[in-house]
Scaffold this active site. Structure first.
Site, short mmCIF file in Angstrom:
data_model
loop_
_atom_site.label_atom_id
_atom_site.label_comp_id
_atom_site.label_asym_id
_atom_site.label_seq_id
_atom_site.Cartn_x
_atom_site.Cartn_y
_atom_site.Cartn_z
N GLU A 102 0.85 -1.20 0.00
CA GLU A 102 0.00 0.00 0.00
C GLU A 102 0.89 1.25 0.00
OE1 GLU A 102 -2.40 1.56 -0.82
OE2 GLU A 102 -4.06 1.35 0.59
N ASP A 103 0.37 2.33 -0.54
CA ASP A 103 1.14 3.57 -0.54
C ASP A 103 1.16 4.22 0.83
OD1 ASP A 103 -1.57 4.17 -0.65
OD2 ASP A 103 -1.43 5.56 -2.32
N ASP A 106 -3.54 5.83 6.26
CA ASP A 106 -3.93 7.13 6.79
C ASP A 106 -4.87 6.89 7.98
OD1 ASP A 106 -4.34 9.90 6.92
OD2 ASP A 106 -5.81 9.94 5.34
N PHE A 155 -0.86 16.40 3.66
CA PHE A 155 -1.28 15.69 2.46
C PHE A 155 -0.10 15.57 1.52
CE2 PHE A 155 -3.42 14.62 -1.43
CZ PHE A 155 -4.35 13.70 -0.98
N ARG A 168 1.20 11.87 -9.60
CA ARG A 168 1.65 10.49 -9.38
C ARG A 168 3.02 10.24 -9.96
NH1 ARG A 168 -2.74 7.45 -7.45
NH2 ARG A 168 -4.77 7.98 -8.31
P1 IMP Z 1 -7.24 5.44 4.68
O1 IMP Z 1 -8.33 4.52 4.27
O2 IMP Z 1 -7.76 6.67 5.36
O3 IMP Z 1 -6.15 4.77 5.49
O4 IMP Z 1 -6.60 6.01 3.36
C1 IMP Z 1 -5.87 5.23 2.56
C2 IMP Z 1 -5.83 5.74 1.13
O5 IMP Z 1 -6.11 7.14 1.03
C3 IMP Z 1 -4.45 5.56 0.61
O6 IMP Z 1 -4.33 4.32 -0.03
C4 IMP Z 1 -4.28 6.71 -0.35
O7 IMP Z 1 -4.72 6.33 -1.63
C5 IMP Z 1 -5.20 7.79 0.18
N1 IMP Z 1 -4.45 8.80 0.95
C6 IMP Z 1 -4.41 8.97 2.28
N2 IMP Z 1 -3.62 9.98 2.64
C7 IMP Z 1 -3.11 10.48 1.50
C8 IMP Z 1 -2.19 11.55 1.21
O8 IMP Z 1 -1.64 12.26 2.08
N3 IMP Z 1 -1.93 11.74 -0.11
C9 IMP Z 1 -2.47 11.01 -1.11
N4 IMP Z 1 -3.32 9.99 -0.87
C10 IMP Z 1 -3.64 9.73 0.42
MG MG Z 2 -4.40 4.05 -2.15
#
Ligand code: IMP
Ligand code: MG
Length: 184
Positions: A102-103, A106, A155, A168
């Protein structure tokens, strides 16, 4: 290293060199841990395509690569709170070790959803490798087995991560600067 012209509103947070060095360490660790096991590396689209491409080249093992598309964000910088599968696995993971790539973790919502979804497919094990973690925003307890970097509550874009599908293609992880607040 300089920032490309199209991204003059981005400041470098993690440089290409730092990414490369950390990925080499992660790759060695994963290589040791999965030696002799049937491994599927599962790249979560779209954000992890660049990290995943570099990571698998740092893993010295026979492995399968698969992809799953998940989306929790719209065009905004805040999660919509709903996770959608936009593309499913192409092969079964039953009796295979799955390493999710995963990238960023969050809030943890996407990962929680994914872990539940994969669990029903009876893999031998599921572990998580995430390039980034933003602990300030975590709402679900997600244990990251292989972590690249912990970052502040900003962000970030680049190295696969986007804002409204842009940035990207940056070769580093950066923070949106002056326009960021206007966009939020
Ligand atoms: P979560 O479900 O809140 O943990 O968010 C996960 C997904 O949100 C990641 O796989 C990213 O694609 C996107 N995301 C969360 N934070 C960022 C950020 O700072 N920049 C870009 N994408 C983000
Ligand atoms: Mg993602």
């Amino acid at each position: 290293m300089s920032v490309p012209v199209f991204a003059d509103d981005v400041e470098i947070l993690i440089s290409m060199e730092e990414l490369k060095a950390r990925i080499a360490v992660l790759g060695e660790k994963i290589t040791r841990d999965y030696f002799g096991e049937p491994l599927t590396v599962l790249l979560i689209l779209k954000g992890s395509f660049m990290f995943g491409a570099d990571l698998i080249r740092a893993i010295d093992l026979p492995l399968s690569v698969d992809f799953m598309g998940l989306a929790s964000y719209g065009a905004d910088t805040e999660s919509s709170g709903v996770v959608r599968i936009t593309q499913d696995l192409s092969n079964p993971v039953k009796d295979r070790h799955v390493l999710i790539v995963e990238d960023i973790v969050d809030t943890g919502l996407t990962m929680k959803y994914l872990l539940e979804n994969l669990g029903s497919r009876k893999p031998s094990s599921v572990k998580i490798c995430s390039l980034l973690e933003k602990p300030a925003r975590s709402s679900y307890e997600i244990e990251i087995d292989y972590l690249g970097f912990t970052i502040p509550d900003k962000f970030v874009v680049g190295y696969g991560l986007d804002h409204a599908e842009r940035y990207r293609n940056l070769p580093f992880v950066g923070v949106l600067t002056r326009d960021c607040m206007e966009r939020r």
